[in-house]
Write a protein that holds these residues in place. Structure first.
Motif, short mmCIF file in Angstrom:
data_model
loop_
_atom_site.label_atom_id
_atom_site.label_comp_id
_atom_site.label_asym_id
_atom_site.label_seq_id
_atom_site.Cartn_x
_atom_site.Cartn_y
_atom_site.Cartn_z
N THR A 1 0.81 -1.20 0.52
CA THR A 1 0.03 -0.03 -0.03
C THR A 1 0.94 1.75 0.02
O THR A 1 1.40 1.72 1.31
N LYS B 1 3.02 5.37 -0.37
CA LYS B 1 1.44 6.42 0.55
C LYS B 1 1.33 7.37 -1.07
O LYS B 1 1.69 7.32 -2.01
N GLN B 2 0.10 8.60 -0.17
CA GLN B 2 -0.06 8.48 -1.16
C GLN B 2 0.47 10.07 -0.94
O GLN B 2 0.72 10.41 -0.02
N VAL B 3 1.05 10.42 -2.26
CA VAL B 3 1.86 12.24 -2.31
C VAL B 3 0.47 13.23 -3.08
O VAL B 3 -0.34 12.50 -3.90
N ALA B 4 0.30 13.92 -1.67
CA ALA B 4 -0.14 15.06 -2.08
C ALA B 4 1.01 16.21 -2.77
O ALA B 4 1.84 16.88 -1.88
#
Length: 197
Positions: A124, A126-129
């Protein structure tokens, strides 16, 4: 004299491969390390290179099953190493030797945790913003997230100019003598004061 190894590079035939490309080929480098570590026959290195290329192509095709398998297998091996070292630590009589075993056991335990954390991030990501920020200002200093490492207690001490001793206040109603800087500047006399306050 060493036999020149021809491995298939991406998009090139073996005859077009230069010596530098052969030496810097990642699959060939890994295959040479694998054969040296396991005391394998160097004549079979081309097969190892082919296998490594197939595994790399699977990664390029977003098939992460092999790296996940490697990580979980390494985590189990490290966990077993931790248990073995911890058992050895408790079986010795010397406190010094026990401490050495426990240090190694806890290093293996920490490496197990790191391996499992890497596996979790692989499964999973990490989501990058991406945040757009407009800094409007000239010579603006921004300290994002800096926390002082040590804080000191700030004491509010009484102002010595207002009070010399406790309870003694500064009397503002009396006229003061002219200062030494401008002697012509004196307090306003009664005849120069306004009639109404």
């Amino acid at each position: 004299m060493k036999k020149e190894i021809q491995a298939e590079p991406r998009g090139k035939t073996p005859s077009n491969m230069t010596a530098a490309q052969q030496v810097m080929n990642p699959e060939l480098l890994s295959a040479s390390v694998i054969t040296a570590c396991h005391s394998l026959d160097n004549s079979q290195i081309a097969g190892y290179v082919t296998e490594l290329k197939q595994q790399a192509n699977a990664i390029h095709a977003d098939d992460m099953s092999r790296p996940e398998t490697i990580l979980i297998a390494q985590a189990h091996a490290l966990d077993g190493l931790f248990a073995n070292l911890a058992n050895r630590a408790y079986s010795v009589k010397s406190l010094d030797v026990m401490e050495r075993y426990m240090r190694l056991a806890l290093k293996a335990q920490n490496q197990t945790r790191t391996t499992l954390q890497t596996l979790a991030e692989l499964k999973t990501p990490k989501q990058v913003a991406f945040v757009r920020q407009a800094n409007i200002g000239n010579q603006v200093q921004v300290n994002n997230g800096t926390v002082p490492t040590r804080t000191r207690e700030i004491r509010n001490e009484p102002n010595e100019l207002l009070e010399v001793t406790y309870g003694e206040r500064l009397d503002t109603r009396t006229a003061s003598a002219p200062s030494g800087v401008d002697t012509t500047m004196e307090t306003v006399d009664a005849k120069h004061r306004p009639r109404e306050r």
